[in-house]
Design a protein around this motif. Structure first.
Motif, PDB file in Angstrom:
ATOM      1  N   HIS A  28     -22.956   3.752  70.613  1.00 45.14           N
ATOM      2  CA  HIS A  28     -24.328   3.541  70.154  1.00 45.14           C
ATOM      3  C   HIS A  28     -25.054   4.855  69.892  1.00 45.14           C
ATOM      4  O   HIS A  28     -26.245   4.846  69.581  1.00 45.14           O
ATOM      5  N   ASN A  29     -24.348   5.960  70.053  1.00 44.82           N
ATOM      6  CA  ASN A  29     -24.909   7.287  69.781  1.00 44.82           C
ATOM      7  C   ASN A  29     -24.859   7.508  68.266  1.00 44.82           C
ATOM      8  O   ASN A  29     -23.817   7.845  67.702  1.00 44.82           O
ATOM      9  N   ILE A  30     -25.988   7.299  67.608  1.00 41.31           N
ATOM     10  CA  ILE A  30     -26.021   7.325  66.143  1.00 41.31           C
ATOM     11  C   ILE A  30     -25.589   8.681  65.597  1.00 41.31           C
ATOM     12  O   ILE A  30     -24.913   8.766  64.560  1.00 41.31           O
ATOM     13  N   THR A  33     -21.784   8.605  65.757  1.00 44.72           N
ATOM     14  CA  THR A  33     -21.149   7.673  64.817  1.00 44.72           C
ATOM     15  C   THR A  33     -21.320   8.128  63.368  1.00 44.72           C
ATOM     16  O   THR A  33     -20.440   7.907  62.537  1.00 44.72           O
ATOM     17  N   TYR A  46     -14.625   0.266  68.850  1.00 42.69           N
ATOM     18  CA  TYR A  46     -14.795  -1.187  68.908  1.00 42.69           C
ATOM     19  C   TYR A  46     -13.468  -1.936  68.816  1.00 42.69           C
ATOM     20  O   TYR A  46     -13.449  -3.165  68.785  1.00 42.69           O
ATOM     21  N   ARG A 119     -29.863 -10.412  66.369  1.00 43.41           N
ATOM     22  CA  ARG A 119     -30.185  -9.279  65.489  1.00 43.41           C
ATOM     23  C   ARG A 119     -31.412  -9.599  64.634  1.00 43.41           C
ATOM     24  O   ARG A 119     -32.294  -8.754  64.441  1.00 43.41           O
ATOM     25  N   ILE A 124     -32.236  -5.770  67.471  1.00 42.78           N
ATOM     26  CA  ILE A 124     -30.983  -5.172  67.933  1.00 42.78           C
ATOM     27  C   ILE A 124     -30.095  -6.295  68.444  1.00 42.78           C
ATOM     28  O   ILE A 124     -30.584  -7.359  68.842  1.00 42.78           O
ATOM     29  N   LEU A 126     -27.538  -5.926  70.918  1.00 39.03           N
ATOM     30  CA  LEU A 126     -26.777  -5.648  72.138  1.00 39.03           C
ATOM     31  C   LEU A 126     -26.841  -6.766  73.160  1.00 39.03           C
ATOM     32  O   LEU A 126     -25.950  -6.881  74.015  1.00 39.03           O
ATOM     33  N   TYR A 285     -26.807  -0.098  80.054  1.00 38.52           N
ATOM     34  CA  TYR A 285     -26.474  -0.812  78.821  1.00 38.52           C
ATOM     35  C   TYR A 285     -27.735  -1.278  78.088  1.00 38.52           C
ATOM     36  O   TYR A 285     -27.814  -1.194  76.855  1.00 38.52           O
ATOM     37  N   PRO A 289     -29.804   2.257  74.170  1.00 36.48           N
ATOM     38  CA  PRO A 289     -29.991   2.264  72.706  1.00 36.48           C
ATOM     39  C   PRO A 289     -31.376   2.738  72.294  1.00 36.48           C
ATOM     40  O   PRO A 289     -31.519   3.416  71.268  1.00 36.48           O
ATOM     41  N   TYR A 293     -32.349   5.703  69.686  1.00 36.66           N
ATOM     42  CA  TYR A 293     -33.188   5.580  68.500  1.00 36.66           C
ATOM     43  C   TYR A 293     -34.243   6.694  68.465  1.00 36.66           C
ATOM     44  O   TYR A 293     -34.530   7.268  67.405  1.00 36.66           O
TER      45      TYR A 293
END
Length: 353
Positions: A28-30, A33, A46, A119, A124, A126, A285, A289, A293
């Motif tokens: 989830h680390n933008i 990624t 994933y 979503r 989100i 999660l 968890y 996120p 963000y």
């Protein structure tokens, strides 16, 4: 071995959870990624990391599914989903997007735990993990304490669920079918039952390893197998782009990875970091996120270029900050019993002086 027998100690399990939550935060680390997007690094994670979380409970053993045990699962897993999805829906769908309050949409989301509905109304996705883990926990206990015929039916349904999920990988046109089923079947049962066959297979493999011993050589075999699968993933991403190869990896890698973590769990438990993260897995968890963000917004605002150093810094901040906030919540008994109750008694204690 008895189905009540656990193949992993509490400290070892906590350390394994710590490793898994580290990988989930990384996924989830933008900044990370985006940096590894050319090789689909997020897709690689994933293939195994979130699945391993669903397979870990199969190492603990199982008890008969009673009403009290089902209620405990509901309070620990489904209640936080109801609470947090309701709050996020009001904050995102109603206040941020300026939509009118839609009770049916919220109830539909609550009833199914569907990832697409979450979503859409929460902003989100999660929270899908909570109803799916709730359903998987029920199926696990039901499977191990049922007649063989019931077990076969449950395994068949697990295979069917995976067939539908994997069909969408081969042909994206079938994703609408997967989404439709997920929006109809209640209580996260569709994704939940998909993990059953993987969990059963994992426990059987570990049981055979324990019976046959010869650990060192087998540990190397699983480590080598995971390395080969990893090389295959990136080769497929860069050169082949075959859906069937990706499906094969999604079948094998979660089982190989959780067995690797199990095999080295005693070594992992010697490290305080993994145990500290594992103790706060649930709240980390939920929190990380949003910190991610904020960090990504700051990077865009300052026009920093993508880099592995920035990604590493973001990973460190996300872990430390989410751990810090989770510790604050855990120290506030009432708040913790609202967000993460462990039992009906814990929930009721919120209303006592």
């Amino acid at each position: 071995m008895s189905i009540l027998h656990s193949y992993i100690s509490r400290d070892e399990s906590t350390a394994v959870k710590g490793v898994l939550i580290f990988l989930i935060v990384l996924g989830h680390n933008i900044l990370f990624t985006k940096y590894v997007e050319p090789v689909q690094g997020m897709g690689y994670l994933y293939c195994f990391h979130i699945q391993a979380f669903f397979l870990l409970p199969f190492l603990y053993g199982s008890e008969p599914l009673t009403k009290k045990r089902a209620l405990c699962y509901f309070i620990r897993l489904y209640w936080p989903f109801l609470l947090l999805s309701g709050l996020l829906s009001i904050g995102f769908y109603n206040l941020y997007l300026h939509n009118n309050f839609n009770l049916w949409a919220l109830f539909h989301t609550w009833l199914t735990g569907d990832v697409n509905l979450i979503r859409r109304y929460c902003g989100i996705q999660l929270l899908w993990f909570l109803p799916a883990m709730f359903a998987m926990s029920l199926f696990k206990d039901l499977y191990y304490h049922s007649h063989p015929a019931i077990r076969l039916i449950l395994l068949f349904l697990s295979i069917v669920a995976n067939f539908i999920i994997f069909l969408a990988i081969v042909d994206p046109e079938y994703y609408s079918l997967q989404s439709k089923i997920g929006s109809i079947i209640p209580l996260g049962m569709f994704p939940g039952i998909s993990y059953l066959i993987f969990g059963v297979a994992t426990r059987k493999i570990i049981a055979q390893i324990k019976i046959n011993r010869g650990g060192g050589r087998k540990g190397f075999i699983f480590l080598f197998s995971f390395l080969i699968c990893s090389i295959t993933y990136f080769a497929n991403t860069l050169y082949w782009n075959k859906g069937l190869v990706l499906i094969a990896l999604k079948v094998m890698m979660p089982i190989i990875f959780i067995i690797l973590l199990w095999y080295y769990s005693k070594n992992l438990s010697y490290y305080r970091m993994w145990k500290e993260l594992g103790e706060r897995t649930f709240l980390i968890y939920l929190i990380h996120p949003f910190i991610g963000y904020i960090l990504y917004g700051l990077v865009i605002w300052r026009h920093y270029p993508d880099s592995l150093v920035l990604a590493a810094i973001a990973q460190l901040i996300m872990l430390i900050a989410s751990y810090y906030f989770s510790t604050l919540i855990s120290c506030t008994r009432r708040l913790k019993n609202i967000i993460q109750p462990r039992s009906a008694e814990g929930m009721c204690s919120v209303f006592r002086k």
